[in-house]
Design a protein around this motif. Sequence first.
Motif, PDB file in Angstrom:
ATOM      1  N   ARG A  97     -35.721  -2.978  -8.831  1.00 50.72           N
ATOM      2  CA  ARG A  97     -36.276  -2.453 -10.078  1.00 50.72           C
ATOM      3  C   ARG A  97     -35.235  -2.279 -11.174  1.00 50.72           C
ATOM      4  O   ARG A  97     -35.562  -2.065 -12.321  1.00 50.72           O
ATOM      5  CB  ARG A  97     -36.964  -1.114  -9.800  1.00 50.72           C
ATOM      6  CG  ARG A  97     -38.232  -1.266  -9.010  1.00 50.72           C
ATOM      7  CD  ARG A  97     -38.787   0.092  -8.581  1.00 50.72           C
ATOM      8  NE  ARG A  97     -40.117  -0.037  -8.034  1.00 50.72           N
ATOM      9  CZ  ARG A  97     -40.408  -0.478  -6.823  1.00 50.72           C
ATOM     10  NH1 ARG A  97     -39.435  -0.840  -6.019  1.00 50.72           N
ATOM     11  NH2 ARG A  97     -41.649  -0.569  -6.404  1.00 50.72           N
ATOM     12  N   ARG A  98     -33.942  -2.336 -10.760  1.00 53.10           N
ATOM     13  CA  ARG A  98     -32.860  -2.138 -11.720  1.00 53.10           C
ATOM     14  C   ARG A  98     -31.709  -3.069 -11.368  1.00 53.10           C
ATOM     15  O   ARG A  98     -31.463  -3.334 -10.192  1.00 53.10           O
ATOM     16  CB  ARG A  98     -32.321  -0.710 -11.644  1.00 53.10           C
ATOM     17  CG  ARG A  98     -33.344   0.369 -11.776  1.00 53.10           C
ATOM     18  CD  ARG A  98     -32.727   1.711 -11.370  1.00 53.10           C
ATOM     19  NE  ARG A  98     -33.734   2.740 -11.291  1.00 53.10           N
ATOM     20  CZ  ARG A  98     -34.378   3.088 -10.185  1.00 53.10           C
ATOM     21  NH1 ARG A  98     -34.148   2.469  -9.051  1.00 53.10           N
ATOM     22  NH2 ARG A  98     -35.256   4.057 -10.207  1.00 53.10           N
ATOM     23  N   GLY A 127     -46.029  -7.792 -15.444  1.00 50.04           N
ATOM     24  CA  GLY A 127     -46.919  -7.585 -14.304  1.00 50.04           C
ATOM     25  C   GLY A 127     -46.566  -8.492 -13.139  1.00 50.04           C
ATOM     26  O   GLY A 127     -46.554  -8.060 -11.981  1.00 50.04           O
ATOM     27  N   GLN A 128     -46.266  -9.744 -13.435  1.00 50.83           N
ATOM     28  CA  GLN A 128     -45.855 -10.695 -12.396  1.00 50.83           C
ATOM     29  C   GLN A 128     -44.581 -10.217 -11.706  1.00 50.83           C
ATOM     30  O   GLN A 128     -44.477 -10.239 -10.485  1.00 50.83           O
ATOM     31  CB  GLN A 128     -45.623 -12.069 -13.022  1.00 50.83           C
ATOM     32  CG  GLN A 128     -45.062 -13.103 -12.077  1.00 50.83           C
ATOM     33  CD  GLN A 128     -46.115 -13.793 -11.263  1.00 50.83           C
ATOM     34  OE1 GLN A 128     -47.270 -13.861 -11.672  1.00 50.83           O
ATOM     35  NE2 GLN A 128     -45.735 -14.301 -10.118  1.00 50.83           N
ATOM     36  N   GLU A 132     -43.976  -9.076  -7.756  1.00 55.24           N
ATOM     37  CA  GLU A 132     -42.952  -9.661  -6.890  1.00 55.24           C
ATOM     38  C   GLU A 132     -42.013  -8.604  -6.340  1.00 55.24           C
ATOM     39  O   GLU A 132     -41.674  -8.609  -5.160  1.00 55.24           O
ATOM     40  CB  GLU A 132     -42.158 -10.719  -7.664  1.00 55.24           C
ATOM     41  CG  GLU A 132     -42.960 -11.958  -8.007  1.00 55.24           C
ATOM     42  CD  GLU A 132     -42.220 -12.902  -8.947  1.00 55.24           C
ATOM     43  OE1 GLU A 132     -41.021 -12.682  -9.235  1.00 55.24           O
ATOM     44  OE2 GLU A 132     -42.851 -13.872  -9.402  1.00 55.24           O
ATOM     45  N   ILE A 133     -41.585  -7.680  -7.185  1.00 55.71           N
ATOM     46  CA  ILE A 133     -40.681  -6.615  -6.769  1.00 55.71           C
ATOM     47  C   ILE A 133     -41.343  -5.721  -5.726  1.00 55.71           C
ATOM     48  O   ILE A 133     -40.707  -5.289  -4.764  1.00 55.71           O
ATOM     49  CB  ILE A 133     -40.237  -5.773  -7.997  1.00 55.71           C
ATOM     50  CG1 ILE A 133     -39.307  -6.603  -8.882  1.00 55.71           C
ATOM     51  CG2 ILE A 133     -39.569  -4.476  -7.574  1.00 55.71           C
ATOM     52  CD1 ILE A 133     -39.094  -6.014 -10.270  1.00 55.71           C
ATOM     53  N   SER A 134     -42.623  -5.471  -5.894  1.00 60.72           N
ATOM     54  CA  SER A 134     -43.339  -4.531  -5.037  1.00 60.72           C
ATOM     55  C   SER A 134     -43.789  -5.118  -3.709  1.00 60.72           C
ATOM     56  O   SER A 134     -44.206  -4.381  -2.818  1.00 60.72           O
ATOM     57  CB  SER A 134     -44.559  -3.980  -5.781  1.00 60.72           C
ATOM     58  OG  SER A 134     -44.141  -3.328  -6.962  1.00 60.72           O
ATOM     59  N   ALA A 135     -43.708  -6.435  -3.554  1.00 63.45           N
ATOM     60  CA  ALA A 135     -44.107  -7.052  -2.280  1.00 63.45           C
ATOM     61  C   ALA A 135     -43.191  -6.541  -1.176  1.00 63.45           C
ATOM     62  O   ALA A 135     -41.999  -6.345  -1.390  1.00 63.45           O
ATOM     63  CB  ALA A 135     -44.021  -8.574  -2.388  1.00 63.45           C
ATOM     64  N   HIS A 140     -33.320  -5.964   0.079  1.00 61.10           N
ATOM     65  CA  HIS A 140     -32.990  -4.591  -0.291  1.00 61.10           C
ATOM     66  C   HIS A 140     -34.039  -3.600   0.192  1.00 61.10           C
ATOM     67  O   HIS A 140     -34.152  -2.515  -0.360  1.00 61.10           O
ATOM     68  CB  HIS A 140     -32.785  -4.480  -1.806  1.00 61.10           C
ATOM     69  CG  HIS A 140     -31.585  -5.238  -2.241  1.00 61.10           C
ATOM     70  ND1 HIS A 140     -30.322  -4.738  -2.136  1.00 61.10           N
ATOM     71  CD2 HIS A 140     -31.442  -6.495  -2.710  1.00 61.10           C
ATOM     72  CE1 HIS A 140     -29.461  -5.639  -2.537  1.00 61.10           C
ATOM     73  NE2 HIS A 140     -30.125  -6.714  -2.903  1.00 61.10           N
ATOM     74  N   SER A 141     -34.790  -3.950   1.235  1.00 62.67           N
ATOM     75  CA  SER A 141     -35.734  -2.979   1.771  1.00 62.67           C
ATOM     76  C   SER A 141     -34.929  -1.830   2.364  1.00 62.67           C
ATOM     77  O   SER A 141     -33.779  -1.992   2.776  1.00 62.67           O
ATOM     78  CB  SER A 141     -36.654  -3.607   2.813  1.00 62.67           C
ATOM     79  OG  SER A 141     -35.908  -4.090   3.898  1.00 62.67           O
TER      80      SER A 141
END
Length: 146
Positions: A97-98, A127-128, A132-135, A140-141
């Motif tokens: 996210r950053r 939004g796209q 992708e980031i939220s999948a 980096h999980s």
Amino acid sequence: MKVRDAMTGDVCLANPDSSIREAAQVMAAQDIGALPVGENDRLVGVVTDRDIAVRAVAQGLGPDTTIREVMSQEVMYCFDDEELDDALHHMGDIKVRRLPVLNRDKRLVGIISISDLARREDAEQTGQAIAEISAPGGAHSQTAHH
């Protein structure tokens, strides 16, 4: 538009030997969720509020734990002269996210967040990237470091 046109330029830099309490206090005071970590004039990691929660508190580590023990050491970044759209795709690809922003001399000059991008890019692109980031998954999980 270039990354430098959307990034936050006033960035607090954490010392890896400082405590996670100190990092959390800076985050609270600045209303931010991530701190780049620097040592010997180099960017050596990033510590996030989530790192503190998942890699420290959830593992039973105390507030005097050093930032070095919980930070993400793989430093992902973008350059200030990159196109904003490229940074957005990069964030989606690596699921963050950053991103710290470096100049071509590899000096930290800012940080770019998905919210910075949302204010500058069109809603469909943002939004796209968020999708992708939220999948689930990605390099980096949040798993505990041991």
